[in-house]
Design a protein around this motif. Structure first.
Motif, PDB file in Angstrom:
ATOM      1  N   ASP A  96       1.606  22.287  21.254  1.00 22.09           N
ATOM      2  CA  ASP A  96       2.184  21.358  20.240  1.00 22.09           C
ATOM      3  C   ASP A  96       1.132  20.292  20.183  1.00 22.09           C
ATOM      4  O   ASP A  96       0.131  20.170  21.101  1.00 22.09           O
ATOM      5  N   ASN A  97       1.084  19.629  19.376  1.00 21.00           N
ATOM      6  CA  ASN A  97       0.148  18.215  18.869  1.00 21.00           C
ATOM      7  C   ASN A  97       0.621  17.142  19.737  1.00 21.00           C
ATOM      8  O   ASN A  97       1.121  16.223  19.567  1.00 21.00           O
ATOM      9  N   LEU A  98       0.175  17.541  20.970  1.00 22.36           N
ATOM     10  CA  LEU A  98       0.293  16.488  22.074  1.00 22.36           C
ATOM     11  C   LEU A  98      -0.877  16.047  22.647  1.00 22.36           C
ATOM     12  O   LEU A  98      -1.418  16.882  23.008  1.00 22.36           O
TER      13      LEU A  98
ATOM     14  N   VAL B 177      -4.381  23.033  19.369  1.00 21.71           N
ATOM     15  CA  VAL B 177      -4.329  24.024  18.483  1.00 21.71           C
ATOM     16  C   VAL B 177      -4.576  23.680  17.129  1.00 21.71           C
ATOM     17  O   VAL B 177      -4.166  22.381  16.874  1.00 21.71           O
ATOM     18  N   ASP B 178      -4.872  24.405  16.120  1.00 15.97           N
ATOM     19  CA  ASP B 178      -5.034  24.116  15.041  1.00 15.97           C
ATOM     20  C   ASP B 178      -5.317  25.151  13.954  1.00 15.97           C
ATOM     21  O   ASP B 178      -5.904  26.213  13.965  1.00 15.97           O
ATOM     22  N   ARG B 179      -4.201  25.353  13.055  1.00 21.89           N
ATOM     23  CA  ARG B 179      -4.242  25.959  11.863  1.00 21.89           C
ATOM     24  C   ARG B 179      -3.248  25.329  10.763  1.00 21.89           C
ATOM     25  O   ARG B 179      -1.988  25.229  11.251  1.00 21.89           O
ATOM     26  N   ILE B 180      -3.415  25.066   9.639  1.00 19.44           N
ATOM     27  CA  ILE B 180      -2.441  24.676   8.695  1.00 19.44           C
ATOM     28  C   ILE B 180      -1.698  25.754   8.326  1.00 19.44           C
ATOM     29  O   ILE B 180      -2.200  26.651   7.765  1.00 19.44           O
ATOM     30  N   VAL B 181      -0.411  25.676   8.474  1.00 18.83           N
ATOM     31  CA  VAL B 181       0.420  26.677   7.935  1.00 18.83           C
ATOM     32  C   VAL B 181       1.830  26.100   7.385  1.00 18.83           C
ATOM     33  O   VAL B 181       2.560  25.409   7.868  1.00 18.83           O
TER      34      VAL B 181
ATOM     35  N   VAL C 216      -9.747  14.616  19.136  1.00 19.84           N
ATOM     36  CA  VAL C 216     -10.492  14.771  17.733  1.00 19.84           C
ATOM     37  C   VAL C 216      -9.193  15.349  16.959  1.00 19.84           C
ATOM     38  O   VAL C 216      -9.283  14.721  15.854  1.00 19.84           O
ATOM     39  N   LYS C 217      -8.513  16.370  17.322  1.00 20.17           N
ATOM     40  CA  LYS C 217      -7.546  16.949  16.499  1.00 20.17           C
ATOM     41  C   LYS C 217      -6.387  16.013  16.145  1.00 20.17           C
ATOM     42  O   LYS C 217      -5.815  15.772  14.928  1.00 20.17           O
ATOM     43  N   LEU C 218      -5.916  15.562  17.218  1.00 24.44           N
ATOM     44  CA  LEU C 218      -4.646  14.202  17.043  1.00 24.44           C
ATOM     45  C   LEU C 218      -4.838  13.305  16.347  1.00 24.44           C
ATOM     46  O   LEU C 218      -4.116  12.654  15.151  1.00 24.44           O
TER      47      LEU C 218
ATOM     48  N   LEU D 173      -7.433  14.743  12.406  1.00 24.78           N
ATOM     49  CA  LEU D 173      -6.672  15.605  11.722  1.00 24.78           C
ATOM     50  C   LEU D 173      -5.004  15.041  11.562  1.00 24.78           C
ATOM     51  O   LEU D 173      -4.934  14.841  10.427  1.00 24.78           O
ATOM     52  N   ASN D 174      -4.506  15.077  12.403  1.00 20.41           N
ATOM     53  CA  ASN D 174      -2.969  14.774  12.420  1.00 20.41           C
ATOM     54  C   ASN D 174      -2.710  13.421  11.958  1.00 20.41           C
ATOM     55  O   ASN D 174      -1.893  13.123  11.244  1.00 20.41           O
ATOM     56  N   GLY D 175      -3.392  12.477  12.652  1.00 13.55           N
ATOM     57  CA  GLY D 175      -3.140  11.031  12.189  1.00 13.55           C
ATOM     58  C   GLY D 175      -3.554  10.817  10.745  1.00 13.55           C
ATOM     59  O   GLY D 175      -2.592  10.107  10.151  1.00 13.55           O
ATOM     60  N   SER D 176      -4.641  11.445  10.327  1.00  9.49           N
ATOM     61  CA  SER D 176      -4.851  11.114   9.042  1.00  9.49           C
ATOM     62  C   SER D 176      -3.867  11.789   7.983  1.00  9.49           C
ATOM     63  O   SER D 176      -3.610  11.348   6.771  1.00  9.49           O
ATOM     64  N   HIS D 177      -3.455  12.841   8.576  1.00 11.40           N
ATOM     65  CA  HIS D 177      -2.458  13.881   8.009  1.00 11.40           C
ATOM     66  C   HIS D 177      -1.139  13.019   7.501  1.00 11.40           C
ATOM     67  O   HIS D 177      -0.651  12.921   6.305  1.00 11.40           O
ATOM     68  N   SER D 178      -0.811  12.210   8.605  1.00 15.05           N
ATOM     69  CA  SER D 178       0.504  11.366   8.363  1.00 15.05           C
ATOM     70  C   SER D 178       0.285  10.495   7.222  1.00 15.05           C
ATOM     71  O   SER D 178       1.041  10.226   6.476  1.00 15.05           O
TER      72      SER D 178
ATOM     73  N   GLY E  53      -0.184  24.517  -0.772  1.00 22.29           N
ATOM     74  CA  GLY E  53       0.898  23.993  -1.104  1.00 22.29           C
ATOM     75  C   GLY E  53       1.465  23.226   0.128  1.00 22.29           C
ATOM     76  O   GLY E  53       2.769  23.496   0.132  1.00 22.29           O
ATOM     77  N   HIS E  54       0.926  22.739   0.914  1.00 20.59           N
ATOM     78  CA  HIS E  54       1.671  22.129   2.175  1.00 20.59           C
ATOM     79  C   HIS E  54       2.401  20.796   1.479  1.00 20.59           C
ATOM     80  O   HIS E  54       1.753  19.783   1.329  1.00 20.59           O
ATOM     81  N   ALA E  55       3.709  20.806   1.843  1.00 23.10           N
ATOM     82  CA  ALA E  55       4.221  19.683   1.513  1.00 23.10           C
ATOM     83  C   ALA E  55       4.234  18.298   2.373  1.00 23.10           C
ATOM     84  O   ALA E  55       4.110  18.454   3.324  1.00 23.10           O
TER      85      ALA E  55
ATOM     86  N   GLN F   3       6.864  17.693   4.516  1.00 19.02           N
ATOM     87  CA  GLN F   3       7.011  18.641   6.031  1.00 19.02           C
ATOM     88  C   GLN F   3       5.987  17.796   6.996  1.00 19.02           C
ATOM     89  O   GLN F   3       6.313  17.641   7.956  1.00 19.02           O
ATOM     90  N   VAL F   4       4.975  17.378   6.540  1.00 17.26           N
ATOM     91  CA  VAL F   4       3.958  16.613   7.214  1.00 17.26           C
ATOM     92  C   VAL F   4       4.546  15.387   7.785  1.00 17.26           C
ATOM     93  O   VAL F   4       4.654  14.821   9.025  1.00 17.26           O
ATOM     94  N   GLY F   5       5.443  14.762   6.663  1.00 18.07           N
ATOM     95  CA  GLY F   5       6.054  13.338   7.277  1.00 18.07           C
ATOM     96  C   GLY F   5       7.334  13.592   7.947  1.00 18.07           C
ATOM     97  O   GLY F   5       7.769  12.384   8.661  1.00 18.07           O
TER      98      GLY F   5
ATOM     99  N   GLN G  63       8.449  10.707  16.295  1.00 14.54           N
ATOM    100  CA  GLN G  63       8.000  11.239  17.404  1.00 14.54           C
ATOM    101  C   GLN G  63       6.242  11.602  17.183  1.00 14.54           C
ATOM    102  O   GLN G  63       5.558  11.475  17.877  1.00 14.54           O
ATOM    103  N   LYS G  64       6.096  12.167  15.882  1.00 13.30           N
ATOM    104  CA  LYS G  64       4.610  12.423  15.888  1.00 13.30           C
ATOM    105  C   LYS G  64       3.663  11.118  15.614  1.00 13.30           C
ATOM    106  O   LYS G  64       2.627  11.262  16.373  1.00 13.30           O
ATOM    107  N   LEU G  65       4.185  10.123  15.203  1.00 14.25           N
ATOM    108  CA  LEU G  65       3.328   8.980  14.854  1.00 14.25           C
ATOM    109  C   LEU G  65       2.999   8.284  16.320  1.00 14.25           C
ATOM    110  O   LEU G  65       1.781   7.670  16.688  1.00 14.25           O
TER     111      LEU G  65
ATOM    112  N   GLN H  41       1.868   9.956  18.981  1.00 12.66           N
ATOM    113  CA  GLN H  41       0.764  10.606  19.280  1.00 12.66           C
ATOM    114  C   GLN H  41      -0.437  10.350  18.441  1.00 12.66           C
ATOM    115  O   GLN H  41      -1.715  10.324  18.855  1.00 12.66           O
ATOM    116  N   ARG H  42      -0.266   9.720  17.352  1.00 13.45           N
ATOM    117  CA  ARG H  42      -1.345   9.360  16.491  1.00 13.45           C
ATOM    118  C   ARG H  42      -1.608   7.989  16.100  1.00 13.45           C
ATOM    119  O   ARG H  42      -2.737   7.741  15.510  1.00 13.45           O
ATOM    120  N   ILE H  43      -0.816   7.023  16.702  1.00 10.42           N
ATOM    121  CA  ILE H  43      -1.001   5.620  16.437  1.00 10.42           C
ATOM    122  C   ILE H  43      -1.146   4.642  17.212  1.00 10.42           C
ATOM    123  O   ILE H  43      -2.097   4.016  17.614  1.00 10.42           O
TER     124      ILE H  43
HETATM  125  C1  CS2 Z   1       0.623  18.257  10.835  1.00 12.81           C
HETATM  126  C2  CS2 Z   1       0.401  19.416  11.589  1.00 12.81           C
HETATM  127  O1  CS2 Z   1       3.047  18.397  10.341  1.00 12.81           O
HETATM  128  C3  CS2 Z   1       2.061  17.724  10.923  1.00 12.81           C
HETATM  129  O2  CS2 Z   1       2.460  16.835  11.542  1.00 12.81           O
HETATM  130  O3  CS2 Z   1      -0.288  17.275  10.943  1.00 12.81           O
HETATM  131  O4  CS2 Z   1       1.356  20.485  11.585  1.00 12.81           O
HETATM  132  C4  CS2 Z   1      -0.717  20.238  11.110  1.00 12.81           C
HETATM  133  O5  CS2 Z   1      -0.713  20.991   9.750  1.00 12.81           O
HETATM  134  C5  CS2 Z   1      -1.378  21.291  12.216  1.00 12.81           C
HETATM  135  O6  CS2 Z   1      -1.476  20.486  13.349  1.00 12.81           O
HETATM  136  C6  CS2 Z   1      -2.445  21.770  11.844  1.00 12.81           C
HETATM  137  O7  CS2 Z   1      -3.076  22.430  12.940  1.00 12.81           O
END
Ligand code: CS2
Length: 491
Positions: A182-184, A223-227, A288-290, A293-298, A362-364, A367-369, A374-376, A378-380
């Motif tokens: 998981d993204n921890l 771990v990293d792959r957008i799904v 790097v990843k959290l 990628l993840n922080g920016s994703h949020s 087509g990643h919603a 879904q990322v939000g 809990q996610k923030l 790790q990211r903020i």
């Molecule tokens: C995304 C992740 O939903 C989220 O919070 O940032 O699921 C992201 O797509 C994956 O970590 C990519 O490896």
């Protein structure tokens, strides 16, 4: 009519890696799209390279949404890779048994205790670790954790199931690894801490504690792959490409990355032969990843939702979002860590651009939000504190926090875009009670920052709270673009 997919009906040449033997060596908890496109694929490829009894016994956590169709097709499924260079499909055949943890938690406990199994892999999401947002420790007051701690109860939380499984395994003394996927940040240490806190609170014997401390490893992993989520269009594409009907294909990007610590007390598949990297600079890879990628994703997700963008590529296609995210990477994230030796952060960021712009995924944004509370965490907070302690305001992190609040706990009088209703936020009710009666936006934000949703160290940073409140005011009064413009002019 298209034939249903099954073990006897895997289209020639479509198998990814090797089929697993009947013997299972891995238990997986959290059987969703991410695991099926990530750990399962690496395991299939590792067995093709080096064999091994690494079949997977997979458990979905709460629903049979994926387990029911998987069972109907002998637990095989396809991966549908969606890239601008084309669409490809391949079949994965490594799950030898599947079930639903909530329906039969004892089966998870027994599978972890079974000496034939040597690893449990976890994709239970940030929420699954049942941690207290303020302390980061196991939340003993979480209703599920408290119930699981009662003597004689069958565990319902992931941590409870893992801990009870290890308690039972202590009888055989067989080495074992618990691998969080998981993204921890500090994923291995965090997982060990919550499991050991559970065992201590449950009052298990010293022998069990000694077994877990000496014979159970908790390697860290990035771990990293957008799904994204599966749609009927994915099923149709697989039927076109493979000529079979798959009831539960997994759509995925072609990018994939896995970096792990090589610390497996019971042995492991040859994941390195499948492209995984073993490294002792894991924490740096996680950062790097959290962060990037993840922080920016949020940030993309919340700015996207507030501007009515349903998917990441549509949100990313808006100049104000790109500018805010790239500014955040440069100003607020990159200065906060030293990348792993030889790692090219610039190339990584340029790859992120390609990944986020991919229109086929087509990643919603919702879904990322989802699960932001809990996610923030790790990211903020850590990145923000890095700057605040040096007297600098991390404006983009404040913007992300304000945008999250605008989506899931909007101040009175502001109605966010209707998309925001699709964000699953487990803390929505608690957030609503925390802000009930707030008279100003600053008061509203203070009640959230100091209300048990963030660590105290961040809550104490009054300047950050004030900046979040300014940006939230702009979002509610002049719109999200105005807030992003304010951040851009403050750089
Ligand atoms: C995304 C992740 O939903 C989220 O919070 O940032 O699921 C992201 O797509 C994956 O970590 C990519 O490896």
């Amino acid at each position: 009519m298209t034939q249903p997919l099954g073990r006897m009906n895997v289209p020639a040449g479509s198998l990814i890696g090797a089929s697993a033997p009947d013997r299972t060596g891995i238990v997986h908890l959290g059987l969703g799209n991410f695991h099926r496109a990530h750990g399962a694929v690496y395991t299939a490829q590792a067995m093709a390279a080096a064999g091994g009894n690494w079949g997977i016994r997979g458990f979905a956590f709460s629903s049979d949404r994926i387990v029911a169709p998987m069972r109907a097709q002998d637990n095989v499924y396809s991966i549908l890779q969606l890239t601008e260079h084309g669409t490809e499909a391949g079949v994965v055949d490594v799950h030898r048994d599947t079930g639903v943890a909530a329906q039969d938690p004892q089966a998870v406990v027994d599978a972890i205790a079974d000496p034939a199994h040597r690893i449990v892999t976890l994709t239970i999401s940030e929420v699954g670790y049942t941690r207290d947002p303020v302390t980061g420790r196991l939340a003993l007051d979480h209703a599920g954790v408290a119930a699981d701690l009662a003597a004689g109860s069958t565990p319902r939380t992931a941590v409870g199931m893992i801990a009870r499984g290890l308690e039972k395994r202590a009888a055989s003394g067989e080495g074992f690894a618990v691998l969080s996927c998981d993204n921890l940040q500090s994923s291995g240490d965090v997982t060990r801490a919550v499991v050991e806190e559970f065992l201590q609170a449950a009052g298990v014997s010293d022998d069990v504690l000694a077994f877990v401390s000496s014979s159970v490893s908790f390697p860290g992993a990035m771990v990293d792959r957008i799904v994204p989520k599966t749609t009927t269009e994915h099923t149709r594409l697989v039927a076109d490409l493979l000529g079979v009907k798959d009831l539960c294909p997994v759509p995925a990007e072609d990018f994939t990355m896995w970096v792990l610590e090589d610390d497996f007390a019971g042995g492991r598949p040859a994941w390195d032969s499948a492209g995984a990297t073993f490294s002792d600079e894991l924490e740096a890879y996680e950062m790097v990843k959290l962060r990037l990628l993840n922080g920016s994703h949020s940030l993309i997700a919340y700015l996207g939702v507030l501007s009515g963008a349903p998917t990441i590529d549509v949100a990313w296609g808006q100049d104000f979002v790109r500018e805010a995210v790239l500014g955040g990477i440069t100003d607020d994230y990159l200065p906060t860590f030293t990348p792993p030796t030889g790692f090219d952060a610039e190339a990584y960021v340029s790859q992120l651009d390609d990944r986020w712009r991919n229109p086929l995924i087509g990643h919603a944004t919702t879904q990322v939000g989802t699960d932001g509370s809990q996610k923030l965490l790790q990211r903020i907070p850590d990145a923000a504190l890095f700057h605040l302690r040096r007297g600098r305001m991390p404006h983009h992190l404040a913007l992300c926090t304000a945008a999250w609040i605008a989506c899931v706990a909007p101040p009175v009088g502001f109605t966010p875009d209707p998309l925001s209703a699709r964000i699953v936020e487990p803390a929505r009710d608690r957030l609503a009670s925390a802000v009930d009666g707030a008279v100003t936006v600053l008061d509203h934000v203070r009640r959230i920052m100091g209300g048990g949703f963030f660590p105290d160290a961040l809550a104490e940073q009054e300047a950050f709270t004030a900046r979040v409140a300014d940006l939230l005011t702009l979002i509610t009064r002049d719109g999200v673009r105005a807030a992003a413009a304010d951040v851009a002019s403050a750089r």
